[in-house]
Design an enzyme around this catalytic site. Structure first.
Site, PDB file in Angstrom:
ATOM      1  N   GLU A  50       3.125   3.813 -13.802  1.00  0.00           N
ATOM      2  CA  GLU A  50       2.538   4.193 -12.526  1.00  0.00           C
ATOM      3  C   GLU A  50       3.330   3.678 -11.338  1.00  0.00           C
ATOM      4  O   GLU A  50       3.789   2.535 -11.322  1.00  0.00           O
ATOM      5  CB  GLU A  50       1.090   3.676 -12.450  1.00  0.00           C
ATOM      6  CG  GLU A  50       0.269   4.104 -13.660  1.00  0.00           C
ATOM      7  CD  GLU A  50      -1.221   4.146 -13.384  1.00  0.00           C
ATOM      8  OE1 GLU A  50      -1.615   4.378 -12.245  1.00  0.00           O
ATOM      9  OE2 GLU A  50      -1.981   3.949 -14.339  1.00  0.00           O
ATOM     10  N   ASP A  51       3.489   4.554 -10.359  1.00  0.00           N
ATOM     11  CA  ASP A  51       3.908   4.158  -9.013  1.00  0.00           C
ATOM     12  C   ASP A  51       5.272   3.479  -8.938  1.00  0.00           C
ATOM     13  O   ASP A  51       5.415   2.485  -8.211  1.00  0.00           O
ATOM     14  CB  ASP A  51       2.861   3.219  -8.403  1.00  0.00           C
ATOM     15  CG  ASP A  51       1.479   3.808  -8.278  1.00  0.00           C
ATOM     16  OD1 ASP A  51       1.206   4.806  -8.968  1.00  0.00           O
ATOM     17  OD2 ASP A  51       0.658   3.287  -7.515  1.00  0.00           O
ATOM     18  N   CYS A  74      -1.336   9.927  -7.889  1.00  0.00           N
ATOM     19  CA  CYS A  74      -1.524  10.060  -9.329  1.00  0.00           C
ATOM     20  C   CYS A  74      -2.315  11.288  -9.776  1.00  0.00           C
ATOM     21  O   CYS A  74      -1.847  12.057 -10.619  1.00  0.00           O
ATOM     22  CB  CYS A  74      -2.158   8.795  -9.899  1.00  0.00           C
ATOM     23  SG  CYS A  74      -3.645   8.263  -9.056  1.00  0.00           S
ATOM     24  N   ASP A 108       4.420   8.466 -12.797  1.00  0.00           N
ATOM     25  CA  ASP A 108       3.643   9.615 -12.309  1.00  0.00           C
ATOM     26  C   ASP A 108       4.017  10.061 -10.898  1.00  0.00           C
ATOM     27  O   ASP A 108       3.705  11.176 -10.492  1.00  0.00           O
ATOM     28  CB  ASP A 108       2.138   9.350 -12.417  1.00  0.00           C
ATOM     29  CG  ASP A 108       1.682   8.099 -11.674  1.00  0.00           C
ATOM     30  OD1 ASP A 108       2.535   7.365 -11.132  1.00  0.00           O
ATOM     31  OD2 ASP A 108       0.466   7.840 -11.651  1.00  0.00           O
ATOM     32  N   HIS A 109       4.690   9.214 -10.129  1.00  0.00           N
ATOM     33  CA  HIS A 109       5.201   9.559  -8.793  1.00  0.00           C
ATOM     34  C   HIS A 109       6.008   8.369  -8.300  1.00  0.00           C
ATOM     35  O   HIS A 109       6.218   7.403  -9.041  1.00  0.00           O
ATOM     36  CB  HIS A 109       4.072   9.907  -7.809  1.00  0.00           C
ATOM     37  CG  HIS A 109       3.005   8.871  -7.723  1.00  0.00           C
ATOM     38  ND1 HIS A 109       3.158   7.688  -7.030  1.00  0.00           N
ATOM     39  CD2 HIS A 109       1.766   8.815  -8.268  1.00  0.00           C
ATOM     40  CE1 HIS A 109       2.047   6.960  -7.147  1.00  0.00           C
ATOM     41  NE2 HIS A 109       1.195   7.616  -7.906  1.00  0.00           N
TER      42      HIS A 109
END
Length: 556
Positions: free
Chosen positions: A37-38, A76, A269-270
Site C-alpha cells: 500500500e501507498d 486505494c 495500489d498507488h
C-alpha cells in the site's frame, strides 16, 4: 536470399523460445500477489538508494521490473476496483472514495449501509453509503480462475467499492492461505501488506527510525524541515519493514518447495502516502513499483519500459494461467499466452471525491509527459481532508501556508485555484512543479495529450460528469439496493443446472455437509446428479444484495 534466410532463422528461434516458455508452464503455474500500500518507486530497483531492501532487490534481480507502471487512481478503493475487474473505475461507477465499508469482506447478511454519513456530492446533496453496481458483464476476474480449477485465497483486504461477492474467493480473511488448497491444485493467493499505508506514518511515528533522515530525498514540493524529514523517514522506515515481511513470505514459499513453481507479482495500489502523492492524479500519485518474478530464472533482470496499468494485473494472471481475458476488460495482459500485441500508449488516471472533498481531474501520462485536466479549477489543489491531516507534516505545511510562510516550489502545491490544464515534462521536472502548458513550444504535445484524454473519456463513458447522488440513484433506484433473484434448479438427464434470472449474477453453491458453512463453491457448469444428496445455492451480482439461499434434495 540472405535476408529471407535470416528472417526465417529468427522466426524459428522465436518459435522455439515461445515453445520452451510454454513447456516451462505446461502445468498451470501457481500465482502469488504481494500487494502493498501507498508506495511510489522509492526502491533500489528504481534508482532510489535511500534504504536497503534486499528482498525486493532480489525480486527485481530474479524477475522483470516494469518501469512505467501506473494506477488508475491515486487512492486505494477506486484503484483496487480496477484491479479486481480489469476496468477503469470511471467506466463502472467506482471512482468516488469511498462508497462504503468495503475494505474487508462482509458476509452477505452483514452487508448493510448507512443512509447518512455527512458526505455531499458536487452539488451539495447527500451521498449515502452504497455498493457500486458495474454493468452486468463485469465480473471479478478470480471467478475465471476458479472456473479453471484454481484455488483462490485473499489475506485479507478487498476494498473494491462493493462487497466482495461470495463467488470471488475460496478463502478470504486473515487466515486465508494457499496451503489450504486440495493436493495438486494450482493456487492464486493474495497477501496484502499494510505496513506502508498512509495511516502508519502517524500510527508508527514513535517507532525507532530505520533510516538516516538526513539522507532521504525531499521532493521539490516539500520544504526541507525537520518535521518533513521525520515523516519522510517514517515512510522509508516502513518500506524497510515491508521488505522484511516479504523476506519471510519468500522463505515460506521456499520451505514449501513452491518458489520455483510460483509466479510472484509485487505491486503497490498507488503512489506514496504524503501530500501531492496519495490522491494526486499526476505521476506522483499514480506511478507505482511493479515487479514480476517468473520461476527458474525466466527473464531475470529484465526491465520493461512499456506503459502498464494496474488494471492489467488481472488479465495478465488469466493469461499466465492459460485463460483468455474477456474482451470487455480495459486491462491488457502483459505476460503469458494471451500477451497483448498492442501495449498501452498512455496511462489514464482520475481523481473525484475523496471522503468529504469533491473534485474532478483527469490525467494522461505517456512515460515522459504528464497532462492533467482540472474540471473544477476554482478549487485549490490541496483540499482539506481530515484523514490525512493526522500526519504531522501535513498539518504543519497547511498552517505554514495559511501564515504565508511557504515559497517557491514548496508553495506550488498550495495554489488556491488550479489551472484548467497542467503539463509537466518528467525528464526535466520529475516532481511536477513547473507547468509548461502555456509555453508555445509545447503546444503540439499539449494538443496531443488533450486529444488523447478526450478520446479516452468518450470511449470508456466517463461517469465522473454525473453528480454522485444521481449516480447512486442510477445504480440503486430510489436509493434502495437492488437484490439478486434466488437460484433455480433444473434437472436434465443426469445433470443439475443452476440459474438466476438477474442479469450478470454469479452463482455459488454448497453440497451436503458443507451446507451452512462459510465456504462456497463457484458454479460454472452443470453438476452430475448422484454425486451428492443435497445442495444449497445463492446468487449475487456485483453491488446487489446476495440472494436468499435455495435448497434442493438432489435425487436422480
Amino acid at each position: 536470399m540472405k535476408i529471407k534466410n535470416a528472417t526465417l532463422f529468427l522466426l524459428l528461434l522465436l518459435s522455439c523460445k515461445n515453445f520452451l516458455f510454454a513447456q516451462a508452464f505446461a502445468e498451470r503455474p501457481n500465482i502469488l500477489w504481494i500487494s502493498v500500500e501507498d508506495i511510489s518507486p522509492l526502491l533500489g530497483a528504481y534508482g532510489d538508494k535511500s534504504i536497503q531492501t534486499p528482498n525486493i532487490d532480489r525480486l527485481a534481480r530474479e524477475g522483470i521490473t516494469y518501469t512505467n507502471a501506473f494506477a488508475t487512481a491515486g487512492v486505494c478503493a477506486p484503484s483496487r476496483s480496477s484491479i479486481i475487474t480489469g476496468m477503469y473505475p470511471v467506466s463502472i461507477g467506482t471512482q468516488n472514495m469511498r462508497t462504503g465499508p468495503h475494505y474487508a469482506y462482509r458476509e452477505p447478511e452483514a452487508e448493510t449501509y448507512k443512509t447518512y454519513i455527512s458526505l455531499k456530492d458536487i452539488r451539495g446533496r447527500n451521498v449515502p453509503e452504497y455498493a457500486a453496481v458495474p454493468p452486468p458483464f463485469v465480473k471479478v476476474f478470480t471467478e475465471y480462475l476458479r472456473a479453471a480449477g484454481y484455488f483462490t485465497s485473499n489475506a485479507a483486504k478487498t476494498d473494491y467499492q462493493f462487497n466482495s461477492p461470495i463467488t470471488a474467493w475460496d478463502e478470504i480473511g486473515k487466515d486465508a492461505h494457499y496451503k489450504n488448497r486440495s493436493a495438486g491444485q494450482p493456487f492464486f493467493a493474495v497477501f496484502n501488506h499494510e505496513i506502508t499505508h498512509e495511516s502508519r506514518v502517524f500510527m508508527k511515528k514513535a517507532d525507532p527510525m530505520l533510516v538516516d533522515v538526513n539522507k532521504v530525498r525531499i521532493p521539490a514540493y516539500f520544504p526541507d524541515l525537520p518535521v518533513v524529514r521525520q515523516d519522510l523517514g517514517r515512510v522509508y522506515s516502513n518500506i524497510v519493514e515491508l521488505d522484511q515481511q516479504i523476506g519471510k513470505l519468500l522463505d515460506e514459499l521456499s520451505a514449501a518447495g513452491l518458489l520455483e513453481k510460483t509466479i510472484i507479482f509485487f505491486w503497490s495500489d498507488h503512489g506514496g502516502p504524503l501530500l501531492r502523492q496519495k490522491r494526486a492524479v499526476g505521476n506522483s500519485g499514480l506511478r507505482v513499483p511493479l515487479i514480476v518474478r517468473l520461476p527458474n530464472g525466466a527473464m531475470a533482470g529484465t526491465k520493461v519500459e512499456n506503459i502498464v496499468s494496474l488494471m492489467d494485473l488481472g488479465p495478465s494472471v488469466l493469461s499466465l494461467a492459460g485463460i483468455e481475458p474477456p474482451a470487455h476488460m480495459h486491462g491488457k495482459a502483459f505476460l503469458g499466452t494471451f500477451k497483448t500485441k498492442t501495449p498501452h500508449t498512455f496511462a489514464f488516471g482520475a481523481a473525484d471525491r475523496f471522503d468529504e472533498a469533491a473534485d474532478m481531474s483527469r490525467s494522461v501520462i505517456d512515460g515522459r509527459f504528464v497532462y492533467i485536466r482540472n474540471f473544477r479549477p476554482e478549487l485549490p489543489l490541496i483540499y482539506r481532508n481530515a484523514y490525512r491531516e493526522q500526519i504531522d507534516m501535513t498539518r504543519t505545511l497547511i498552517e505554514m501556508d495559511q501564515q504565508g510562510k511557504l515559497s517557491g516550489n514548496a508553495a506550488y502545491i498550495f495554489m488556491k485555484t488550479k489551472p484548467e490544464e497542467e503539463l509537466y515534462d518528467l525528464a526535466s521536472d520529475p516532481d511536477e512543479v513547473h507547468n509548461i502548458a502555456h509555453l508555445p513550444e509545447q503546444q503540439a504535445k499539449l494538443k496531443e495529450m488533450r486529444a488523447a484524454l478526450g478520446a479516452w473519456q468518450l470511449e470508456i463513458g466517463d461517469l465522473g460528469f454525473i453528480p454522485e447522488s444521481d449516480l447512486v440513484n442510477m445504480m440503486w433506484p430510489g436509493m434502495v439496493q437492488p437484490a439478486t433473484e434466488q437460484v433455480t434448479f433444473k434437472k436434465e438427464a443426469n445433470q443439475l443446472r443452476l440459474s438466476c434470472s438477474t442479469a450478470g449474477a454469479s452463482i455459488a453453491y454448497q453440497l451436503d455437509d458443507e451446507i451452512g458453512g462459510s465456504k462456497w463453491r463457484y458454479y460454472h457448469k452443470p453438476l452430475a446428479l448422484g454425486e451428492f444428496k443435497k445442495i444449497a445455492a445463492r446468487a449475487v451480482r456485483i453491488g446487489y444484495k446476495t440472494s436468499a439461499v435455495s435448497y434442493l434434495l438432489a435425487m436422480k
